[in-house]
Design a protein around this motif. Sequence first.
Motif, PDB file in Angstrom:
ATOM      1  N   GLU A  18      -9.902 -13.471  16.164  1.00  0.00           N
ATOM      2  CA  GLU A  18      -8.847 -13.812  15.217  1.00  0.00           C
ATOM      3  C   GLU A  18      -8.732 -12.741  14.131  1.00  0.00           C
ATOM      4  N   GLY A  19      -9.869 -12.290  13.625  1.00  0.00           N
ATOM      5  CA  GLY A  19      -9.861 -11.239  12.612  1.00  0.00           C
ATOM      6  C   GLY A  19      -9.271  -9.944  13.128  1.00  0.00           C
ATOM      7  N   ASP A  20      -9.573  -9.608  14.361  1.00  0.00           N
ATOM      8  CA  ASP A  20      -9.007  -8.413  14.974  1.00  0.00           C
ATOM      9  C   ASP A  20      -7.478  -8.494  15.017  1.00  0.00           C
ATOM     10  N   ARG A  21      -6.975  -9.664  15.404  1.00  0.00           N
ATOM     11  CA  ARG A  21      -5.514  -9.824  15.465  1.00  0.00           C
ATOM     12  C   ARG A  21      -4.884  -9.699  14.079  1.00  0.00           C
ATOM     13  N   VAL A  22      -5.535 -10.267  13.072  1.00  0.00           N
ATOM     14  CA  VAL A  22      -5.011 -10.195  11.704  1.00  0.00           C
ATOM     15  C   VAL A  22      -4.924  -8.745  11.239  1.00  0.00           C
ATOM     16  N   GLY A  77      -2.148  -8.081   8.507  1.00  0.00           N
ATOM     17  CA  GLY A  77      -2.300  -9.270   7.691  1.00  0.00           C
ATOM     18  C   GLY A  77      -3.411  -9.212   6.655  1.00  0.00           C
ATOM     19  N   TRP A  78      -4.202  -8.145   6.668  1.00  0.00           N
ATOM     20  CA  TRP A  78      -5.290  -8.005   5.699  1.00  0.00           C
ATOM     21  C   TRP A  78      -4.762  -7.185   4.518  1.00  0.00           C
ATOM     22  N   THR A  79      -4.335  -7.886   3.487  1.00  0.00           N
ATOM     23  CA  THR A  79      -3.658  -7.213   2.371  1.00  0.00           C
ATOM     24  C   THR A  79      -4.369  -7.367   1.040  1.00  0.00           C
ATOM     25  N   THR A  80      -5.393  -8.213   1.004  1.00  0.00           N
ATOM     26  CA  THR A  80      -6.107  -8.424  -0.255  1.00  0.00           C
ATOM     27  C   THR A  80      -7.529  -8.845   0.048  1.00  0.00           C
ATOM     28  N   GLY A  85     -12.874 -16.423  -0.160  1.00  0.00           N
ATOM     29  CA  GLY A  85     -12.794 -17.680   0.570  1.00  0.00           C
ATOM     30  C   GLY A  85     -11.947 -17.605   1.836  1.00  0.00           C
ATOM     31  N   TRP A  86     -11.547 -16.387   2.218  1.00  0.00           N
ATOM     32  CA  TRP A  86     -10.610 -16.222   3.337  1.00  0.00           C
ATOM     33  C   TRP A  86     -11.344 -16.007   4.655  1.00  0.00           C
ATOM     34  N   MET A  87     -10.863 -16.629   5.706  1.00  0.00           N
ATOM     35  CA  MET A  87     -11.351 -16.463   7.076  1.00  0.00           C
ATOM     36  C   MET A  87     -12.853 -16.665   7.199  1.00  0.00           C
ATOM     37  N   LEU A  88     -13.328 -17.729   6.599  1.00  0.00           N
ATOM     38  CA  LEU A  88     -14.755 -18.007   6.678  1.00  0.00           C
ATOM     39  C   LEU A  88     -15.114 -18.552   8.054  1.00  0.00           C
ATOM     40  N   GLY A  89     -16.188 -18.049   8.596  1.00  0.00           N
ATOM     41  CA  GLY A  89     -16.667 -18.525   9.874  1.00  0.00           C
ATOM     42  C   GLY A  89     -17.848 -19.464   9.708  1.00  0.00           C
ATOM     43  N   THR A  90     -18.614 -19.586  10.780  1.00  0.00           N
ATOM     44  CA  THR A  90     -19.758 -20.492  10.811  1.00  0.00           C
ATOM     45  C   THR A  90     -21.040 -19.697  11.005  1.00  0.00           C
TER      46      THR A  90
END
Length: 317
Positions: free
Chosen positions: A124-128, A133-136, A140-145
């Motif tokens: 998902e991060g790769d697609r963003v 989509g990574w602008t800032t 708390g963004w895109m937290l995983g497990t």
Amino acid sequence: MTAPARPLLYLVRALPGAELAPLRASFEVRGGEPHPPARDRLLAEAREAAALVVTYLDRVDAALLEALPRLRHVASYGVGLNHVDLAACRARGVVVTNTPDVVTDATADLTLALLLAAARRVAEGDRVVRAGGWTTVDPGWMLGTEVTGKTLGIVGFGRIGQAVARRAAGFSLRILYAAPREVAFPGAERVELDALLARSDFVSLNVPLTPGTENLLSRERLFAMKRGAILVNTARGAVVDEAALAEALASGHLAAAGLDVFRDEPRVPQALLARENAVLTPHLGSGTRETRAAMTRMVLADVLRVGRGEAPLHPVP
């Protein structure tokens, strides 16, 4: 079609690393194109075949055996055998071989790769990033497990399941497993399947597809899994109710899934394609150059042995 002077070996698909020269002294070799022929063409071209090399996508049933009256050996490129009617082969005296063991490490590696990718939202991060989509920066963004120190439940604890457990030790994962028999594996606890699903943060499916394991993870069992758990499937797609899995992912009951196998390959259900929290790979479990070439060598070695009247190295009972 006139019967060949030498026994006919028919390859339904091209195999990586296939060195066919040693076979040509003993067999007439046909097939082996990048894509499998249509069924009617296969039946015509392979009608006189003494040996048939197939993959998990190539169904060997009673009708096929009836259409290939000279067939004496089905050499399956892979471990799973749900595509082969073993009873029909036995009834006709057709030897079946496969390629066990050699796929274990590659499949276990991919299992851990899917687990990590799903837990840490790698795909998902790769697609963003690729979409701009990574602008800032937002803590708390895109937290995983977190993976380390949690509980991994392994359904099926044969060669591959145990190889997954050995790799999981590097992440200090507690191991639960569900299997028909107790296995002497340090630190692993055998439990019933339903208890495993309720207690595990991650669940890895490593069972063969049989009548007893089809839809093993039913809708009821998927929603009985621990909320926020992650499912990894490198076994067979039909072990899971795919529609219910998509629902569990969409509802948030399951945090994510890593899937290498699907019920109707190469078709993947749209409901799974639509889920950002599903990491999907095209049946890459054994997909390394080294493993696929080794599988080819195993298949062709047994073709030669059976052709010479010798016992195969990897017979299926």
